[in-house]
Write an enzyme that holds these catalytic residues in place. Sequence first.
Site, PDB file in Angstrom:
ATOM      1  N   ARG A   1      11.239   5.791   3.566  1.00 21.26           N
ATOM      2  CA  ARG A   1      11.380   7.249   3.582  1.00 21.26           C
ATOM      3  C   ARG A   1      12.116   7.725   4.833  1.00 21.26           C
ATOM      4  NH1 ARG A   1       5.485   9.303   2.872  1.00 21.26           N
ATOM      5  NH2 ARG A   1       6.520  11.319   3.221  1.00 21.26           N
TER       6      ARG A   1
ATOM      7  N   ARG B   1       0.847  -1.184   0.000  1.00 18.60           N
ATOM      8  CA  ARG B   1       0.000   0.000   0.000  1.00 18.60           C
ATOM      9  C   ARG B   1       0.887   1.239   0.000  1.00 18.60           C
ATOM     10  NH1 ARG B   1      -4.279  -1.777   4.776  1.00 18.60           N
ATOM     11  NH2 ARG B   1      -5.279  -3.511   3.646  1.00 18.60           N
TER      12      ARG B   1
ATOM     13  N   TYR C   1      12.272  -1.413  -3.346  1.00 19.67           N
ATOM     14  CA  TYR C   1      11.948  -0.006  -3.542  1.00 19.67           C
ATOM     15  C   TYR C   1      13.152   0.738  -4.107  1.00 19.67           C
ATOM     16  CZ  TYR C   1       7.520  -0.230  -0.980  1.00 19.67           C
ATOM     17  OH  TYR C   1       6.231  -0.513  -0.593  1.00 19.67           O
TER      18      TYR C   1
ATOM     19  N   ASP D   1       1.991   5.164  -0.250  1.00 23.57           N
ATOM     20  CA  ASP D   1       1.410   6.389   0.286  1.00 23.57           C
ATOM     21  C   ASP D   1       1.154   7.419  -0.804  1.00 23.57           C
ATOM     22  OD1 ASP D   1       1.481   5.420   2.890  1.00 23.57           O
ATOM     23  OD2 ASP D   1       3.462   6.262   3.303  1.00 23.57           O
TER      24      ASP D   1
END
Length: 258
Positions: A202, A50, A111, A52
């Site tokens: 992040r 999921r 990622y 952001d």
Amino acid sequence: MPRFALKVEYHGKPFAGWQRQKDLPTVQSAVETALSRLEPGPHTIAAAGRTDAGVHGLGQVAHCDLKKDWDPYRLSEALNYHLKPDPVAIVACAQVADDWHARFTAIERQYLFRILVRRPPATLEAGQVWQLRNDLDLEAMQEAAQHLVGTHDFTTFRSTICQAKSPIKALDELRIERVAGFSGPEIHFHVRARSFLHNQVRSFVGTLERVGAGTWDPIDVKTALEARDRTACGPVCPGHGLYLARVGYPDPVFASDT
């Protein structure tokens, strides 16, 4: 009901994230709306992760159940037709076993985070990179990143609203490289693990940027990790430089994975 796996690419800027939300545009709702134009709904799709608000997808994977035994190529073409003009594309499609699950069958997620280093404002890359005006010390950042690789309690690098049952995760890779980008020098962070906590990547990048800028020493990242305290984390970097690049499964799902 045949089950189909979808590899989904999207630009995150117009969306409030992947997950469906009331009265807000999301990638999930865009794909489900396109499915409803092919077969009567409601449709509920499940995704590998999921993302952001503002985060992009290069290799997001979702699955859906349909009544018709679609040819995968025709299904992807039909979905892409109905997804217009949203910046979402089905780049691959395959029929999978009835018990195959985009999230629970996955064995790793990868990622990519992109930093553009240049002083003039980004134009073509705006909304797709985190732009910094000053260069970073890659050697120091990589030294600091090694403290994060392995199995740890990542409470420091976990959002306070994270819903994961445990902060303990195994980080398999956190590799940093400099590349020649289309608009200037870029620094890429490659992060790989079976699963991640909310805002974990992040938080990593924002903290490591402080090391690269010389504000933190590499050992400070180890100290922050061992603190197991969210307030010990560095700044959380913006979402628009982050991409869900790839999802791995025990067996190849799409022809491009073989």
